[in-house]
Design an enzyme around this catalytic site. Structure first.
Site, short mmCIF file in Angstrom:
data_model
loop_
_atom_site.label_atom_id
_atom_site.label_comp_id
_atom_site.label_asym_id
_atom_site.label_seq_id
_atom_site.Cartn_x
_atom_site.Cartn_y
_atom_site.Cartn_z
N ASP A 104 -38.30 -23.23 -52.85
CA ASP A 104 -37.47 -22.50 -51.88
C ASP A 104 -36.08 -23.12 -51.74
OD1 ASP A 104 -39.89 -21.28 -51.44
OD2 ASP A 104 -39.88 -21.55 -49.26
N HIS A 256 -39.24 -27.44 -52.44
CA HIS A 256 -37.83 -27.05 -52.32
C HIS A 256 -37.02 -27.60 -53.49
CE1 HIS A 256 -39.54 -26.87 -48.26
NE2 HIS A 256 -38.69 -25.88 -48.07
ZN LIG Z 1 -36.51 -22.32 -46.72
#
Ligand SMILES: [Zn+2]
Length: 294
Positions: A104, A256
């Site tokens: 992400d 991430h």
């Molecule tokens: Zn996020």
């Protein structure tokens, strides 16, 4: 990619900071004609009317901030809040037949390091991208796409969606999709809500764009390794291995590609998990709603 520089505010997701940086993505003619605007918006994008959007939300869900769950009923049929009650709907994706990484908050300057590792194990992964970061790093977005990773949406500027008005939610979705289309000529199928913030009001709008929600069943909390002594690469790898054993190598891992530390963890986990699926492969779905010839 044409370097048409505009000076504007950009949102550094993990640090919660506003940076003064330049977009390197040109604002396309079709978007100019359609929106009447001449440049990409900032963190609060305007809602541009779309004739297919229906604002008559059939279910009453109170607008709430993150963690404000007192007035959110724990009821599957009406509200189904993931952020308050971990509720998932029938069409939400929250696990995978093979334990697989997802990333992400990119693209970022650290994404290419991760791409090099994914190449080594021939892993195709799924990237939930932020519109503001796409227009900041369009070349990195394109490179990720060209390596046949799945590009998915993670809003325009990373707000907690249940706290927004209906128009603001639609604006977050439409501008995210337009940034992806302007960069790589495609319309996303897969969407992940920032902070897992989703309920039936938010779902109602995601479905109108034909997108499907992707959640997760293993959160690495990789961003917590910054300044946290209890969480580090080793403890995360250990926890993933435990989860992998318990779940018989099934699941979706939340990571991430926005920070140096989180990318370094992503690289280590990938060395341990060489056999993975993309989200569409997990569920037998399509990669994109539409890919335009370029
Ligand atoms: Zn996020």
């Amino acid at each position: 990619m044409a370097a048409n520089l505009h000076h504007k505010h950009f949102f550094n997701d993990e640090l919660g900071e506003l940076d003064e940086l330049a977009s390197s993505l040109e604002f396309p003619r079709w978007l100019k004609d359609f929106t009447g605007l001449s440049e990409w918006p900032g963190i609060d994008p305007p809602y541009i009317p779309l004739d297919f959007i229906d604002f008559n939300v059939p279910t009453l869900v109170p607008i709430h901030k993150q963690g404000q769950c007192d007035m959110i009923p724990n009821e599957v049929s009406s509200v189904c809040s993931f952020d308050c009650h971990n509720c998932v709907s029938f069409d939400d994706i929250h696990t995978c037949s093979k334990l697989s990484q997802t990333f992400d908050d990119g693209p970022s300057q650290y994404t290419p390091q991760l791409l090099r590792q994914l190449d080594k194990t021939n892993t195709k992964s799924t990237f939930f991208t932020i519109g503001l970061n796409i227009i900041r790093y369009p070349e990195i977005y394109l490179k990720t796409h060209q390596k046949n990773h799945i590009m998915a949406s993670h809003t325009w500027s990373h707000p907690f969606l249940p706290s927004l008005t209906n128009e603001q939610i639609v604006a977050q979705l439409q501008w995210s999709i337009w940034a992806m289309n302007a960069t790589a000529g495609h319309l996303p199928k897969w969407f992940r809500p920032p902070y897992g913030g989703v309920d039936n009001r938010v779902r109602y709008f995601i479905r109108q764009f034909g997108m499907q929600l992707v959640l997760w069943d293993f959160d690495t909390f990789d961003w917590k390794t910054v300044g946290d002594l209890l969480k580090n690469d080793e403890t995360i790898l250990r926890d993933v291995k435990t989860f992998q054993k318990e779940k018989n190598n099934q699941g979706i891992i939340l990571e991430h590609d926005s920070l140096s530390q989180t990318v370094s963890i992503g690289i280590k986990l990938n060395q341990h998990l060489p056999d993975q699926l993309t989200i569409p492969q997990c569920v037998g779905g399509i990669d994109y709603i539409k890919q335009f010839p370029r």
